[in-house]
Write an enzyme that holds these catalytic residues in place. Sequence first.
Site, PDB file in Angstrom:
ATOM      1  N   TYR A 124       0.851  -1.196   0.000  1.00 51.70           N
ATOM      2  CA  TYR A 124       0.000   0.000   0.000  1.00 51.70           C
ATOM      3  C   TYR A 124       0.886   1.245   0.000  1.00 51.70           C
ATOM      4  CZ  TYR A 124      -3.509   3.414   0.733  1.00 51.70           C
ATOM      5  OH  TYR A 124      -4.324   4.503   0.540  1.00 51.70           O
ATOM      6  N   GLN A 186     -10.743   0.796   1.329  1.00 59.17           N
ATOM      7  CA  GLN A 186     -11.240  -0.107   0.279  1.00 59.17           C
ATOM      8  C   GLN A 186     -10.095  -0.890  -0.380  1.00 59.17           C
ATOM      9  OE1 GLN A 186     -11.593   3.171   0.408  1.00 59.17           O
ATOM     10  NE2 GLN A 186     -11.284   4.177  -1.574  1.00 59.17           N
ATOM     11  N   ASN A 209      -2.507   6.485   6.462  1.00 57.18           N
ATOM     12  CA  ASN A 209      -3.106   7.299   7.516  1.00 57.18           C
ATOM     13  C   ASN A 209      -3.799   6.407   8.544  1.00 57.18           C
ATOM     14  OD1 ASN A 209      -5.478   6.420   6.340  1.00 57.18           O
ATOM     15  ND2 ASN A 209      -5.859   8.345   5.258  1.00 57.18           N
ATOM     16  N   SER A 233       6.156   8.372  13.346  1.00 57.73           N
ATOM     17  CA  SER A 233       7.599   8.214  13.166  1.00 57.73           C
ATOM     18  C   SER A 233       8.362   8.907  14.297  1.00 57.73           C
ATOM     19  CB  SER A 233       7.995   8.811  11.809  1.00 57.73           C
ATOM     20  OG  SER A 233       9.308   8.458  11.484  1.00 57.73           O
ATOM     21  N   GLN A 255      13.142  14.744  10.985  1.00 57.25           N
ATOM     22  CA  GLN A 255      12.116  13.903  11.599  1.00 57.25           C
ATOM     23  C   GLN A 255      10.850  14.717  11.870  1.00 57.25           C
ATOM     24  OE1 GLN A 255      12.200  10.679  11.940  1.00 57.25           O
ATOM     25  NE2 GLN A 255      10.095  10.823  12.645  1.00 57.25           N
ATOM     26  N   HIS A 258       7.907  15.329   9.339  1.00 53.33           N
ATOM     27  CA  HIS A 258       6.992  14.249   8.926  1.00 53.33           C
ATOM     28  C   HIS A 258       5.548  14.522   9.341  1.00 53.33           C
ATOM     29  CE1 HIS A 258       9.222  11.210   6.884  1.00 53.33           C
ATOM     30  NE2 HIS A 258      10.164  11.155   7.798  1.00 53.33           N
ATOM     31  N   GLU A 322      12.641   4.168  16.887  1.00 57.40           N
ATOM     32  CA  GLU A 322      12.598   3.685  15.507  1.00 57.40           C
ATOM     33  C   GLU A 322      13.926   4.027  14.799  1.00 57.40           C
ATOM     34  OE1 GLU A 322       9.912   5.939  13.121  1.00 57.40           O
ATOM     35  OE2 GLU A 322       9.926   4.524  11.437  1.00 57.40           O
ATOM     36  N   HIS A 323      14.269   5.304  14.797  1.00 57.58           N
ATOM     37  CA  HIS A 323      15.552   5.750  14.243  1.00 57.58           C
ATOM     38  C   HIS A 323      16.438   6.189  15.402  1.00 57.58           C
ATOM     39  CE1 HIS A 323      12.530   6.752  11.057  1.00 57.58           C
ATOM     40  NE2 HIS A 323      13.407   6.115  10.303  1.00 57.58           N
ATOM     41  N   ASP A 356      16.589   6.727   4.865  1.00 60.52           N
ATOM     42  CA  ASP A 356      15.234   6.891   4.319  1.00 60.52           C
ATOM     43  C   ASP A 356      15.205   6.649   2.811  1.00 60.52           C
ATOM     44  OD1 ASP A 356      14.163   7.521   6.751  1.00 60.52           O
ATOM     45  OD2 ASP A 356      14.371   9.683   6.502  1.00 60.52           O
ATOM     46  N   GLU A 410       2.738 -37.448  28.194  1.00 60.67           N
ATOM     47  CA  GLU A 410       1.781 -36.381  27.871  1.00 60.67           C
ATOM     48  C   GLU A 410       0.385 -36.944  27.608  1.00 60.67           C
ATOM     49  OE1 GLU A 410       3.102 -33.603  24.887  1.00 60.67           O
ATOM     50  OE2 GLU A 410       4.579 -32.689  26.218  1.00 60.67           O
ATOM     51  N   HIS A 415       0.183 -40.829  19.424  1.00 58.05           N
ATOM     52  CA  HIS A 415       1.504 -40.319  19.051  1.00 58.05           C
ATOM     53  C   HIS A 415       2.561 -41.390  19.293  1.00 58.05           C
ATOM     54  CE1 HIS A 415      -0.484 -36.466  18.916  1.00 58.05           C
ATOM     55  NE2 HIS A 415       0.628 -35.856  18.582  1.00 58.05           N
TER      56      HIS A 415
END
Lengths: 430, 430
Positions: A124, A186, A209, A233, A255, A258, A322-323, A356, A410, A415
Amino acid sequence: MNKIYNPTPDTWSTLLERPTKTVDDIEFTVKEIFKEVQKKGDLAVAKYTSLFDGVSLDNYEVSQEEINEAIGLIANELKEAIQLAKSNIEKFHAAQKTDRVIIETTEGVNCWQEKRPIQKIGLYIPGGTAPLFSTVLMLAVPANIAGCNEIVLCSPPDKNGNINPAILYAANLCGVTKILKVGGIQAIAGMTFGTESIPKVYKIFGPGNQFVTVAKQLATQFGVAIDMPAGPSELLVVADDTAVPAFVASDLLSQAEHGTDSQVLLVSTSKNLIDAVEKEIQIQLDLLPRKAIAEKAIANSKLIYVENDSIALELINEYGPEHFIICTAADDFYIDGIENAGSVFIGNYTPESAGDYASGTNHTLPTNGFAKNYSGVNLDSFTKSMTFQKISKKGIQNIGKAIEIMAEAEGLQAHKNAVTLRLKTIEDEK
Amino acid sequence: MNKIYNPTPDTWSTLLERPTKTVDDIEFTVKEIFKEVQKKGDLAVAKYTSLFDGVSLDNYEVSQEEINEAIGLIANELKEAIQLAKSNIEKFHAAQKTDRVIIETTEGVNCWQEKRPIQKIGLYIPGGTAPLFSTVLMLAVPANIAGCNEIVLCSPPDKNGNINPAILYAANLCGVTKILKVGGIQAIAGMTFGTESIPKVYKIFGPGNQFVTVAKQLATQFGVAIDMPAGPSELLVVADDTAVPAFVASDLLSQAEHGTDSQVLLVSTSKNLIDAVEKEIQIQLDLLPRKAIAEKAIANSKLIYVENDSIALELINEYGPEHFIICTAADDFYIDGIENAGSVFIGNYTPESAGDYASGTNHTLPTNGFAKNYSGVNLDSFTKSMTFQKISKKGIQNIGKAIEIMAEAEGLQAHKNAVTLRLKTIEDEK
C-alpha cells in the site's frame, strides 16, 4: 523546547511517553467498509473510490501505456537517483539471503530449515502531495529478491484518476506485477478478500493514515499478515561534544517535518551541545517550507541531559527508538549496548535521510516502542521459514524410545503408536 | 470417513474449509479480565485464580525447593528422553544462528544487519491432564540460544496449588528464569501489563484454549507481540502405493487424538492406498484411550483421490497444512514444490510425532492456513533484526545528491537539508 536535566529513572516512563490516539470511532467505519467490500467486491470499491477520492474509474488496473507515459514524465536526474537507491537497497537485501540450514541432530535424523517466499504480497502506497516512491523501492525490491510470485500495489488515484508518475516509475522498475488505482480502507479490504479487480494477498505492507492503519489491523482478523503495527515516526539522537550541532539540528528537523505527532528526542551528556542544538534548530526551522508542521513537533520534542553514557543507554533502551542516531566519543559503547532500535545511524556523516532513501537499509521500521519486539522490514519479511525432516530406520531406532516415553507422559497414546508400529516393523524385518 | 474422488478445482475451497469458531462471546470476558488485571494487578490475578483454578495462593512464583522436589519425582527414563529431545532441539536451533550481514553498498556507505534478542519473553503452558512439557522445550530452548534476558513461564496451578513436575523439570532444565503458577486469561493479561508478581514481557509464546487464544490476540493491542495466530492442529498426508497403510493410519490418528476439531486429510493418487488406510484406521482406532476424541476428528477427515502428483501438489498448496507428511515415489517433487506448509515429514519412517517431540524441529507451527504467511517458531522468533549504517565523508558525497533529489521530489525539504548541510561542510573544508 523542553529541556530536562538528569531525570530520575522513576520519571522515565512518563518522560518517554508517546502520544496515543483513540481509534474507536474509526474502527466502526473500517468494519463497515470491510463488510461491504467482502460482500459486493468492485461495486463497493467503486462507491468508496468515488466518495473518498472523488473519481469514477472504469478500470482500476494501471495499463502498460500509463506506465510508459509516466516513465516519460520523470526527469532523468530523478530516474538516476532512484536507480542508485534501488541498487543499494538490492545489494543490502540480497546479502540477507540465508542458506538452507541442514543438520543431522542424531544419526539418521536429518532436519533442515528453508525460507520460501510468501506467494502473494500487497503493497500500500499512500497518495497525496508527497508521493512516497521511496517506499515502493523499500518494499518491492526485497519482495522481488525473495521471489514473491504476485506483488500487487494499491495507491489512491487523484481527481483525474491517475497515480503519481514517480510511484508508477518505481513500481515498474522494481517488478511490481499489478498496479491498482485503489486507496484507503477499500484497498486494504480488497486485498484482504479479493474482488473482481483486486487480487487477494497473504501479507500487506506499507504506510498509511489512521484509516489504513486500522484497516491493516482488521485485515489480520481475516487471516492476512501485515508488516508491523504502525505509529508516528520517531527519532532519538544521542550526541556529545564530538557532534556538529547544525547536523544534529538538521536530523531532528528532518524527523519533525513528517508530522505534528512526530517524536523527536535528543539525549546528551553535554549541556553545551544541547544549548547549541537548540539554537541551530531555531535558525534552520525558519527556512523550512513545512515549518508549521515541524514547529509543532519540535515544541513537543525533548532535549534530555544525563550524567553519563551508561544512563543514556539505559534510557534509550527503555524508549526503543525507531531511528537512532549515535554521534559521540563512545560510539562503540552504544552500538554494542543498544537492545531496542529499528535502524541505527552512526557518526557525523550519517543522516537519517540516508537510510530513508539511498544507503540500502530499509526505512519501514518499528516505531511506537515496537523496536522491542518487532524487526524492521527485511528480506525475511517476504518469506516464511519451513522445516523439513527425513528419518531413516536407524534414525527412528535412535530417537523412537524417547518419543514413546514423552508421548506417553503427555497422555498421547496415538503419538506413541505411530512410533511403536514403525519400530516393531523394523524388528520384524530382522 | 469422507472419500472424495477427483474433486474439481472450483470445489477445493469448500472441500478444504476449516471449522471456524465465533469468539465474540469470549471476547467480552477476556476484555473485562484484562481491564481488571491492568487496574488491580495481583488482586485480580488472585480473584481469577481462585475462580478458574479453584485455589488460593500466597505466592505465585515457584520456589527452588518446589523445583528440586519436582526433579526428584520424574522417572529417570523420562528425564533421559527429555534430555535427548532437548539436545536435538538445541542442535537444530543453534544451527539457525546467522552472522551479521555486512555490506558496503557504495564506497563509504557501510550497512549491516544484526539480530538481537527480544529481552523479555513470556511462555504460556496449559495445565490439565496432559502436561505439555514438550512445548516448554520447544520455546525455552531457542529463547535461551537467542539470548533472551528474561524467560517467564506461566502455567495454571492444580487444585493443590502445584504445577505438573514434568513442566517444572523441563523449565528448569531449559533456563526459564521465573516460573509462575498463573493460568488462563489472567496469565496473559499479567504478562501484558505486569503485576506485582508477574513481569511484563515483550512477546508471548505458547498454546492454550480459546480463552488464552483470544487473550493473546488482545495482548497485541497493548503492544505485546505473539508467536502466531492460533487454530486447531492439522495434518495432511500425501501418500501413494509406496507408503505403508498402517503407518499412514497411525499418523492420521496421532493428529486426530489432539481434539475433536483436529483436521486430518489424506491426499493420494492411489485408490487402493486410500481403502487400505481406511481399514487400518478402524483397526487402530479401537485400541486408543482417546478413542472418543479421535473418532470424532476422523469422522470429519477427508480422504481425497486425485489423478496425479501435480494436481495433488496444487491442492496441498491451496490448503497450506501445518504438518505435511510426504510418502510417495515422487518425494522430491513435493519437497521442491511445496510452497505453504509448517513442517514437512518425509518417508515411511518419519512420523509426525518425531517432530512433536524429539527430532529437533520445532512443533509450534502455523495452522489454519497461516503457513501461507507465517513461519513456525524458530530461532528468529526470539530476536528482532536491526540495521546499522556508518557513512564516511566520501560516502555521503557518493550518495548525497541522490538523497537530495529524492527528498525534494517527495516534498521533504528538511530531509534534503540534512544532507546539503553536510555536503557543504565537506566542500568548505577543502
